[in-house]
Scaffold this motif. Structure first.
Motif, PDB file in Angstrom:
ATOM      1  N   THR A 121       8.296  -6.534   4.971  1.00  0.00           N
ATOM      2  CA  THR A 121       8.938  -5.215   4.973  1.00  0.00           C
ATOM      3  C   THR A 121      10.137  -5.204   5.904  1.00  0.00           C
ATOM      4  OG1 THR A 121       6.854  -4.094   4.468  1.00  0.00           O
ATOM      5  CG2 THR A 121       8.597  -2.768   5.451  1.00  0.00           C
ATOM      6  N   THR A 122       9.956  -5.744   7.105  1.00  0.00           N
ATOM      7  CA  THR A 122      11.044  -5.801   8.079  1.00  0.00           C
ATOM      8  C   THR A 122      12.215  -6.603   7.547  1.00  0.00           C
ATOM      9  OG1 THR A 122       9.519  -5.581   9.953  1.00  0.00           O
ATOM     10  CG2 THR A 122      11.656  -6.590  10.406  1.00  0.00           C
ATOM     11  N   ARG A 123      11.915  -7.731   6.920  1.00  0.00           N
ATOM     12  CA  ARG A 123      12.981  -8.587   6.397  1.00  0.00           C
ATOM     13  C   ARG A 123      13.736  -7.901   5.252  1.00  0.00           C
ATOM     14  NH1 ARG A 123      10.022 -12.584   4.660  1.00  0.00           N
ATOM     15  NH2 ARG A 123       9.947 -13.627   6.679  1.00  0.00           N
ATOM     16  N   SER A 124      12.997  -7.286   4.339  1.00  0.00           N
ATOM     17  CA  SER A 124      13.648  -6.682   3.166  1.00  0.00           C
ATOM     18  C   SER A 124      14.506  -5.485   3.551  1.00  0.00           C
ATOM     19  CB  SER A 124      12.600  -6.264   2.130  1.00  0.00           C
ATOM     20  OG  SER A 124      11.824  -5.175   2.603  1.00  0.00           O
ATOM     21  N   LEU A 125      14.114  -4.761   4.602  1.00  0.00           N
ATOM     22  CA  LEU A 125      14.882  -3.588   5.040  1.00  0.00           C
ATOM     23  C   LEU A 125      16.007  -3.951   6.002  1.00  0.00           C
ATOM     24  CD1 LEU A 125      12.012  -0.993   5.617  1.00  0.00           C
ATOM     25  CD2 LEU A 125      13.607  -1.101   3.693  1.00  0.00           C
ATOM     26  N   GLY A 126      16.061  -5.230   6.402  1.00  0.00           N
ATOM     27  CA  GLY A 126      17.097  -5.650   7.334  1.00  0.00           C
ATOM     28  C   GLY A 126      16.893  -5.123   8.734  1.00  0.00           C
ATOM     29  N   LEU A 127      15.627  -4.900   9.122  1.00  0.00           N
ATOM     30  CA  LEU A 127      15.319  -4.367  10.453  1.00  0.00           C
ATOM     31  C   LEU A 127      15.171  -5.506  11.454  1.00  0.00           C
ATOM     32  CD1 LEU A 127      12.613  -1.738   9.421  1.00  0.00           C
ATOM     33  CD2 LEU A 127      15.058  -1.343   9.794  1.00  0.00           C
ATOM     34  N   SER A 128      15.244  -5.171  12.732  1.00  0.00           N
ATOM     35  CA  SER A 128      15.072  -6.181  13.770  1.00  0.00           C
ATOM     36  C   SER A 128      13.633  -6.682  13.782  1.00  0.00           C
ATOM     37  CB  SER A 128      15.426  -5.595  15.148  1.00  0.00           C
ATOM     38  OG  SER A 128      14.524  -4.560  15.493  1.00  0.00           O
ATOM     39  N   LYS A 129      13.446  -7.883  14.267  1.00  0.00           N
ATOM     40  CA  LYS A 129      12.137  -8.537  14.233  1.00  0.00           C
ATOM     41  C   LYS A 129      11.092  -7.776  15.046  1.00  0.00           C
ATOM     42  CE  LYS A 129       9.983 -13.087  14.690  1.00  0.00           C
ATOM     43  NZ  LYS A 129      10.178 -14.513  15.116  1.00  0.00           N
ATOM     44  N   ILE A 130      11.523  -6.957  15.990  1.00  0.00           N
ATOM     45  CA  ILE A 130      10.579  -6.221  16.830  1.00  0.00           C
ATOM     46  C   ILE A 130       9.679  -5.313  15.985  1.00  0.00           C
ATOM     47  CG2 ILE A 130      12.086  -4.237  17.295  1.00  0.00           C
ATOM     48  CD1 ILE A 130      11.031  -4.298  20.184  1.00  0.00           C
ATOM     49  N   ASN A 131      10.170  -4.936  14.783  1.00  0.00           N
ATOM     50  CA  ASN A 131       9.356  -4.102  13.893  1.00  0.00           C
ATOM     51  C   ASN A 131       8.144  -4.850  13.346  1.00  0.00           C
ATOM     52  OD1 ASN A 131      10.774  -1.303  13.216  1.00  0.00           O
ATOM     53  ND2 ASN A 131      12.367  -2.844  13.557  1.00  0.00           N
ATOM     54  N   ASN A 132       8.188  -6.188  13.353  1.00  0.00           N
ATOM     55  CA  ASN A 132       7.004  -6.959  12.965  1.00  0.00           C
ATOM     56  C   ASN A 132       5.828  -6.640  13.881  1.00  0.00           C
ATOM     57  OD1 ASN A 132       8.621  -8.202  11.101  1.00  0.00           O
ATOM     58  ND2 ASN A 132       8.768 -10.156  12.188  1.00  0.00           N
ATOM     59  N   TYR A 133       6.146  -6.354  15.133  1.00  0.00           N
ATOM     60  CA  TYR A 133       5.119  -6.167  16.143  1.00  0.00           C
ATOM     61  C   TYR A 133       4.809  -4.692  16.411  1.00  0.00           C
ATOM     62  CZ  TYR A 133       7.343 -10.713  16.966  1.00  0.00           C
ATOM     63  OH  TYR A 133       7.915 -11.945  16.806  1.00  0.00           O
TER      64      TYR A 133
END
Length: 302
Positions: free
Chosen positions: A220-232
């Motif tokens: 989800t984070t990758r597809s939305l182009g969000l920063s990796k911190i959203n993984n956590y």
């Protein structure tokens, strides 16, 4: 009987096979008064455009837009609703499916209850080569409930959030401004629920595609182009953004009702399911930190 215009927005990117299936499903709907808006997010190659033009040649209800640059999925979703003119609106992803009577059944619920702002069908999921269907159960219906009790039911039962792909009152949906954050589809459904009631029609009219299987926090984070911190911390940010949304829009809530909604959002944050998601994010963070501190094995001497 007056047949209101229903807008169907199809945001797509480089899935010509799935797009063909989506267009086939939507153009075959028994409810005919549709405008079908396709936005191609700058797919490489001519295949996506060729599929749309093939259907346009047979169906004048279809509009086609091709973005000059890929601006991400959130922009594409917002673009199609921005182009819509119907009284009702529905997103149609290019990896899902719909039974022929889906939109007709949705509208029947709206005609029965003018307080509805969203109507959905519990999704069917097709497994493997057998294509056997199972129903992904969901109960966030608030029809006939009080405002706060309805919001409580929604927040404590929201899970897959496939309801995002139901039929909604377009004027309410258009008034929401997407900000592209983790889990925003959840916040959007909450936004709708704060404007009216949520209804449900027959199960299995919406067929959830294979894309749902890849909806991990990382994907989800990758597809939305969000920063990796959203993984956590994505689910923690979601709680913050849901509360923030209450102060960004004008809702028909008293001060006490707004406090009650905030408390319910925080209550959701301590449900077993939500805590498990937060734990998974923190576990992923710990694993990545340990991995980043690891020492590479020395190259063996010859």
């Amino acid at each position: 009987m007056i047949e209101p215009l229903v807008s169907v927005g199809i945001p797509t990117y480089n899935r010509p096979v799935g797009l063909r299936r989506t267009l086939k499903c939507i153009t075959r709907q028994t409810y005919r008064n549709l405008e079908i808006i396709v936005s191609d997010n700058c797919s490489p190659g001519p295949e996506t455009g060729a599929v749309v033009r093939e259907f346009m040649a047979k169906d004048p209800r279809i509009q086609y837009y091709r973005q000059e640059v890929n601006k991400g999925p959130t922009y594409n979703f917002e673009f199609v609703i921005g182009k819509s003119t119907g009284e009702y609106f529905m997103w149609a992803a290019d990896d899902d499916g719909w039974k022929d009577t889906c939109i007709e059944k949705y509208l029947q619920e709206f005609f029965k209850n003018d307080s509805l702002v969203l109507c959905y069908s519990e999704a069917a999921k097709r497994s493997g080569t057998s294509q056997q269907e199972s129903i992904l159960t969901s109960d966030i219906t608030t029809a006939g409930m009080g405002k706060i009790s309805g919001i409580k039911k929604l927040l404590l039962n929201q899970y897959r959030n496939i309801e995002f792909y139901g039929l909604m009152k377009a004027d309410v949906a258009r008034s929401y401004k997407f900000k592209n954050f983790f889990g925003e589809d959840n916040t959007f459904v909450l936004f709708l629920a704060l404007h009216g009631q949520i209804g449900k029609t027959d199960p299995g009219l919406f067929i959830n595609g294979p894309g749902f299987a890849g909806c991990s926090p990382t994907n989800t984070t990758r597809s939305l182009g969000l920063s990796k911190i959203n993984n956590y911390f994505g689910y923690i940010f979601l709680i913050f953004n849901s509360i923030k949304m209450l102060f960004e829009y004008k809702f028909d809530l008293t001060a006490f009702e707004k406090i009650a909604v905030i408390l319910l959002i925080l209550r959701r944050a301590i449900t077993v399911r939500y805590l498990a998601a937060v734990k998974l994010g923190l576990t992923s963070l710990s694993r990545d930190l340990i991995g980043s501190m690891g020492v590479k094995s020395p190259v063996a001497k010859k």
